[in-house]
Design a protein around this motif. Sequence first.
Motif, short mmCIF file in Angstrom:
data_model
loop_
_atom_site.label_atom_id
_atom_site.label_comp_id
_atom_site.label_asym_id
_atom_site.label_seq_id
_atom_site.Cartn_x
_atom_site.Cartn_y
_atom_site.Cartn_z
N LEU A 98 -12.38 5.73 -6.14
CA LEU A 98 -11.49 5.49 -5.01
C LEU A 98 -11.87 4.21 -4.29
O LEU A 98 -10.99 3.44 -3.87
CB LEU A 98 -11.53 6.68 -4.05
CG LEU A 98 -10.62 6.57 -2.82
CD1 LEU A 98 -9.17 6.35 -3.23
CD2 LEU A 98 -10.75 7.81 -1.94
N VAL A 107 0.84 -1.20 0.00
CA VAL A 107 0.00 0.00 0.00
C VAL A 107 0.87 1.25 0.00
O VAL A 107 0.61 2.21 -0.74
CB VAL A 107 -0.95 0.00 1.22
CG1 VAL A 107 -1.67 1.33 1.35
CG2 VAL A 107 -1.95 -1.14 1.11
N ALA A 140 2.36 1.91 -3.38
CA ALA A 140 1.35 2.43 -4.32
C ALA A 140 1.08 3.90 -4.06
O ALA A 140 0.90 4.69 -5.00
CB ALA A 140 0.07 1.62 -4.21
N LEU A 141 1.07 4.29 -2.80
CA LEU A 141 0.90 5.70 -2.47
C LEU A 141 2.11 6.51 -2.93
O LEU A 141 1.98 7.63 -3.43
CB LEU A 141 0.71 5.88 -0.96
CG LEU A 141 -0.61 5.39 -0.37
CD1 LEU A 141 -0.54 5.37 1.16
CD2 LEU A 141 -1.78 6.26 -0.82
N GLU A 186 -10.42 1.25 -6.13
CA GLU A 186 -8.97 1.14 -5.93
C GLU A 186 -8.65 0.58 -4.55
O GLU A 186 -7.78 -0.29 -4.40
CB GLU A 186 -8.31 2.51 -6.09
CG GLU A 186 -8.31 3.04 -7.51
CD GLU A 186 -7.64 4.40 -7.61
OE1 GLU A 186 -6.98 4.82 -6.63
OE2 GLU A 186 -7.78 5.06 -8.66
N LEU A 187 -9.34 1.07 -3.53
CA LEU A 187 -9.07 0.61 -2.17
C LEU A 187 -9.42 -0.86 -2.00
O LEU A 187 -8.67 -1.62 -1.37
CB LEU A 187 -9.86 1.46 -1.17
CG LEU A 187 -9.45 2.93 -1.07
CD1 LEU A 187 -10.46 3.72 -0.25
CD2 LEU A 187 -8.05 3.06 -0.45
N SER A 199 0.00 5.48 -7.84
CA SER A 199 -1.03 4.60 -8.38
C SER A 199 -2.23 4.48 -7.44
O SER A 199 -3.30 4.04 -7.85
CB SER A 199 -0.44 3.21 -8.66
OG SER A 199 0.14 2.64 -7.51
N LEU A 200 -2.05 4.89 -6.19
CA LEU A 200 -3.15 5.00 -5.23
C LEU A 200 -3.07 6.41 -4.64
O LEU A 200 -2.05 6.78 -4.06
CB LEU A 200 -2.99 3.94 -4.12
CG LEU A 200 -4.08 3.88 -3.04
CD1 LEU A 200 -5.45 3.64 -3.65
CD2 LEU A 200 -3.75 2.79 -2.02
N ASP A 201 -4.14 7.20 -4.83
CA ASP A 201 -4.08 8.61 -4.46
C ASP A 201 -5.37 9.04 -3.78
O ASP A 201 -6.30 9.54 -4.43
CB ASP A 201 -3.83 9.45 -5.72
CG ASP A 201 -3.52 10.90 -5.39
OD1 ASP A 201 -3.32 11.21 -4.20
OD2 ASP A 201 -3.46 11.73 -6.32
N PRO A 202 -5.47 8.88 -2.47
CA PRO A 202 -6.71 9.21 -1.74
C PRO A 202 -6.77 10.69 -1.35
O PRO A 202 -6.62 11.04 -0.19
CB PRO A 202 -6.63 8.31 -0.50
CG PRO A 202 -5.16 8.22 -0.23
CD PRO A 202 -4.48 8.25 -1.58
N ARG A 255 -11.23 13.14 -5.04
CA ARG A 255 -11.47 11.87 -5.73
C ARG A 255 -12.95 11.58 -5.90
O ARG A 255 -13.77 11.91 -5.03
CB ARG A 255 -10.82 10.71 -4.96
CG ARG A 255 -9.30 10.67 -5.03
CD ARG A 255 -8.77 10.53 -6.45
NE ARG A 255 -9.33 9.41 -7.17
CZ ARG A 255 -8.82 8.17 -7.14
NH1 ARG A 255 -7.74 7.91 -6.42
NH2 ARG A 255 -9.38 7.21 -7.85
N PHE A 310 -6.90 -3.30 -3.07
CA PHE A 310 -5.80 -3.49 -2.13
C PHE A 310 -6.26 -4.16 -0.83
O PHE A 310 -5.49 -4.27 0.12
CB PHE A 310 -5.14 -2.15 -1.80
CG PHE A 310 -4.23 -1.63 -2.87
CD1 PHE A 310 -2.88 -1.97 -2.88
CD2 PHE A 310 -4.71 -0.80 -3.87
CE1 PHE A 310 -2.04 -1.49 -3.87
CE2 PHE A 310 -3.88 -0.31 -4.86
CZ PHE A 310 -2.54 -0.66 -4.86
#
Length: 476
Positions: free
Chosen positions: A405, A385, A388-389, A408-409, A393-396, A400, A412
């Motif tokens: 979102l 995780v 990815a942040l 995506e979550l 590639s993961l942007d919370p 969003r 993971f």
Amino acid sequence: MATQTAPLWRDTERCYRAVTARDQRFDGQFIMAVRTTGIYCRPSCPAITPKAQNVRFFLTSAAAQTSGFRACRRCLPDAVPGSPDWNVRADLAARAMHLISDGFVEREGVPGLARRLGYSERQLGRVLTAELGAGPLALARAHRAHSARLLIELSALPLTDVAFAAGFSSIRQFNETIREVFATTPSQLRAASLRRGRRAEPTGSTRLSLRLPFRAPFDAQGVLRYHASRALPGVEAVEERAEGITGYGRTLRLSHGPGLVWLSPQPDHVRCDLALTDLRDLGSAVSRVRRLLDLDADPEAVARVLGADPVLAPLVTKVPGLRVPGAVDGPELLLRAVLGSAAASVAALGSQVPPGEPPMDTLTTLFPEPAVVAAAGVKPHVKTVAAALADGSLDPHVGRDPGELRAELLAFGINADYILMRVLGAPDVLLTTDPAVRRSAAALGLALPGAARGWRPWSSYATRYLQTFAPEENLS
């Protein structure tokens, strides 16, 4: 998410009734503009109520400014709680407003805002103008004007420094905007604030003390206890006395350097003491703190819906104005969620910040960036995780789309609903798997999720009521 209804500001009859009653509950939910004076006000403005035929209503101050109206210097319509509409709605306009209030246009411009939202500049401008009455530049201009007024009235900064700290590109632009929005000059605004005694005591060029408004009632102790129970040493600090929590502080990772904030609840506002590396981060810091405490919530609307449920009604009556705790940083909240009890040890890996003056002297550490967490000795899932942040590639972030979102979550294996509730401020999330919610529902005889159908669009607040009144876990 909640089903959209016709926006309040288009209901001219209801809006005018609120203006006639000077109802403070509607402050921030719409703007009243008076054709005969060219001025726009908050609904509760104490001035003589204008005739109905002379009034126009707008959703945002930017829309009123775009139509040629100036801000009232008596009621200060920009100094009110923000619109709860941005949390109830999850459309493009609402997501854009979250980013604009965070100072995103000042940092990356309209092209950056459009990219972050996944739209072209033309599409974004068309949607915002249709929905809010103003395009992204006008909305950002209104945000800059508000930030400038705070600095003019609450700091001793030279006005030249105020201009650039608020995000203006030139002194000329700063002067023209203040004159157009407030019908006065920056120096006259400062002189008027000194006459009213509004200036805070001098605290240095990077320190400010602000009054953050909210819609009453406000359960300050509830939301502060929530954050205090999860506080990480160095990153956060709590001051507690016999009467309850009197102060909560934390470090902030901001665009132009680290910041410190200390929050003290007062009867009619939250005192917000800020120490910033760069005053250009003022608007962003205030926006994040408001989300942290859910200060833009509409407690009356929540109480009307949840109080209509005979099972929840006693809980709503017992704790009026309960808030849903937010977050100041999406990646941090996500990492803390997946780290669990290991978050405290990992937090010590964060970079150190210069300690502030008491009571901020115990705030010494920024929560570590994702790349640092990914390189630490953490569990494989946490490492995945964090990586990815770190690579994006993961942007919370607050702009969003909730559905995207969530997907995506879930990919993971992350509790998506919890993140949506706290990072995006989603008001209609029911945490059915939360142990405290399950214990409370069992004790009250509620069969979830079926019993929750009548709680929309405020299921997140129902979640907090159930968590707050949950029976202790039986460990025997």
